[in-house]
Design a protein around this motif. Structure first.
Motif, short mmCIF file in Angstrom:
data_model
loop_
_atom_site.label_atom_id
_atom_site.label_comp_id
_atom_site.label_asym_id
_atom_site.label_seq_id
_atom_site.Cartn_x
_atom_site.Cartn_y
_atom_site.Cartn_z
N PHE A 13 0.84 -1.20 0.00
CA PHE A 13 0.00 0.00 0.00
C PHE A 13 0.88 1.25 0.00
N LYS A 14 0.37 2.29 -0.62
CA LYS A 14 1.08 3.57 -0.68
C LYS A 14 0.18 4.67 -0.12
N PRO A 15 0.60 5.34 0.96
CA PRO A 15 -0.22 6.41 1.53
C PRO A 15 -0.57 7.47 0.49
N ASP A 16 -1.78 7.98 0.58
CA ASP A 16 -2.28 8.94 -0.40
C ASP A 16 -2.28 10.34 0.22
N PRO A 17 -1.43 11.24 -0.29
CA PRO A 17 -1.39 12.61 0.25
C PRO A 17 -2.74 13.31 0.16
N GLU A 18 -3.55 12.95 -0.83
CA GLU A 18 -4.87 13.56 -0.99
C GLU A 18 -5.81 13.17 0.15
N LEU A 19 -5.47 12.08 0.85
CA LEU A 19 -6.29 11.61 1.98
C LEU A 19 -5.58 11.85 3.31
N GLY A 20 -4.63 12.79 3.33
CA GLY A 20 -3.88 13.04 4.56
C GLY A 20 -2.99 11.87 4.92
N ASN A 21 -2.49 11.19 3.90
CA ASN A 21 -1.61 10.02 4.03
C ASN A 21 -2.33 8.77 4.56
N LEU A 22 -3.65 8.80 4.55
CA LEU A 22 -4.40 7.56 4.75
C LEU A 22 -4.41 6.81 3.42
N CYS A 23 -4.95 5.60 3.42
CA CYS A 23 -5.12 4.83 2.20
C CYS A 23 -6.59 4.51 2.05
N MET A 24 -7.01 4.24 0.83
CA MET A 24 -8.36 3.74 0.59
C MET A 24 -8.24 2.36 -0.04
N GLY A 25 -8.91 1.40 0.56
CA GLY A 25 -8.81 0.04 0.04
C GLY A 25 -10.05 -0.76 0.35
N MET A 26 -10.05 -2.01 -0.07
CA MET A 26 -11.15 -2.93 0.18
C MET A 26 -10.57 -4.29 0.59
N ILE A 27 -11.32 -5.03 1.37
CA ILE A 27 -10.89 -6.39 1.69
C ILE A 27 -10.98 -7.22 0.41
N ASN A 28 -9.92 -7.93 0.13
CA ASN A 28 -9.83 -8.75 -1.07
C ASN A 28 -10.05 -10.23 -0.78
N ASP A 29 -9.72 -10.63 0.45
CA ASP A 29 -9.85 -12.04 0.82
C ASP A 29 -9.77 -12.17 2.34
N VAL A 30 -10.55 -13.11 2.86
CA VAL A 30 -10.48 -13.46 4.28
C VAL A 30 -10.43 -14.97 4.36
N ARG A 31 -9.43 -15.50 5.02
CA ARG A 31 -9.29 -16.96 5.10
C ARG A 31 -8.55 -17.34 6.38
N VAL A 60 -6.09 -14.64 8.08
CA VAL A 60 -5.48 -13.78 7.07
C VAL A 60 -6.55 -12.87 6.47
N ILE A 61 -6.33 -11.56 6.57
CA ILE A 61 -7.23 -10.59 5.96
C ILE A 61 -6.40 -9.79 4.95
N GLU A 62 -6.70 -9.99 3.69
CA GLU A 62 -5.93 -9.32 2.62
C GLU A 62 -6.72 -8.13 2.09
N PHE A 63 -6.06 -6.99 2.03
CA PHE A 63 -6.67 -5.77 1.51
C PHE A 63 -6.03 -5.41 0.16
N LYS A 64 -6.83 -4.81 -0.70
CA LYS A 64 -6.32 -4.31 -1.98
C LYS A 64 -6.60 -2.83 -2.07
N GLN A 65 -5.58 -2.05 -2.42
CA GLN A 65 -5.74 -0.60 -2.46
C GLN A 65 -6.55 -0.18 -3.68
N CYS A 66 -7.43 0.81 -3.50
CA CYS A 66 -8.20 1.36 -4.61
C CYS A 66 -7.26 2.16 -5.51
N LYS A 67 -7.39 1.96 -6.79
CA LYS A 67 -6.49 2.62 -7.73
C LYS A 67 -6.91 4.07 -7.98
N THR A 68 -5.92 4.91 -8.26
CA THR A 68 -6.16 6.29 -8.64
C THR A 68 -5.30 6.60 -9.86
N ASP A 69 -5.52 7.76 -10.46
CA ASP A 69 -4.69 8.15 -11.60
C ASP A 69 -3.23 8.25 -11.19
#
Length: 256
Positions: A13-31, A60-69
């Motif tokens: 994951f890469k912190p997003d300066p537009e979000l105050g260095n938070l990230c936006m993502g979704m859970i991709n898998d839980v196992r 295991v909780i896997e998150f995937k970051q939401c893509k931006t330009d």
């Protein structure tokens, strides 16, 4: 005879300066993975790890970051929860209050993540109370208890329909900070504090923010050992043990 296989490194994951260095993502898998460390290594030396020879569960909780330009690549963060150890590397018992504090940290993280999905369609409102844990039980018994413990939280995230899990397409604000021990990767803080994950609600800004001492800046491999780096997880728990009512209920189920 041999086929060329392209192996790509998964980007973090890469912190997003537009979000105050938070990230936006979704859970991709839980196992739940079932792993095992042999009691004896290749040289016949017996392992001193208390769960060696046991089949132990890992949530295991896997998150995937939401893509931006500005960040168009696939990026992942994997959070894992494992059985808490009660013996140190020398095989000596870990102080009881430390074990309880760590259990409380794990429970707090999982409960905080699961709470973000409350109110969504399919959320198991009748899941009941969290299963108990007896940290004084034999290792194999604890592994069975942790499996039930992790299955409880998996159910809160997935629901009854694994093909259409609750977490699917639910966007989350996420706070990832420099790991406390190594400062070489980003991870969730150990303590929930004011929160490290929050469901995205259109039109609302995130309420989670960085605590004093938390940073997204990572230490370089050649950095001096005494380099000042803020914690991505809190320092070891203080002397006093304050046990939440939820954790006390989990522990009390095996103390009566």
């Amino acid at each position: 005879m041999f086929e060329e296989e392209v192996v790509e490194r998964r980007l973090a994951f890469k912190p997003d300066p537009e979000l105050g260095n938070l990230c936006m993502g979704m859970i991709n898998d839980v196992r739940i993975d079932i792993r095992e460390v042999p009691l004896l290594d290749d040289k016949g030396v017996e392992s001193t790890w208390e769960y060696a020879g046991c089949k132990f569960p890992v949530l295991v909780i896997e998150f995937k970051q939401c893509k931006t330009d500005a960040n168009p690549k696939d990026r992942y963060y994997t959070f894992t929860a494992k059985p808490v150890t009660t013996l140190n590397k020398k095989g000596e018992p870990v102080e009881e209050k430390t074990v309880i504090n760590i259990i409380q940290q794990v429970y707090g993280q999982l409960r905080h993540i699961a709470n973000q999905f409350k109110g969504l369609k399919g959320y198991p409102v009748n899941a009941g109370k969290c299963p108990g844990l007896d940290y004084a039980a034999p290792a194999k018994v604890r592994c069975e208890q942790y499996l039930t413990f992790f299955e409880y939280f998996k159910h809160l995230l997935v629901g009854d329909d694994e093909k259409n899990p609750i977490y699917k397409n639910v966007k989350l604000f996420m706070k990832l900070v420099a790991d406390y021990n190594t400062h070489k990767f980003l991870a969730f803080p150990s303590f929930v504090n004011r929160g490290f994950v929050e469901r995205v609600i259109p039109g609302q800004s995130p309420s989670i923010e960085f605590e004093a001492g938390e940073t997204i800046h990572l230490a370089k491999d050649d950095a001096p050992k005494n380099r000042e780096a803020a914690a991505g997880a809190p320092a070891p728990a203080p002397g006093a043990t304050v046990v939440s009512s939820d954790i006390q209920n989990i522990l009390d189920r095996y103390s009566k």
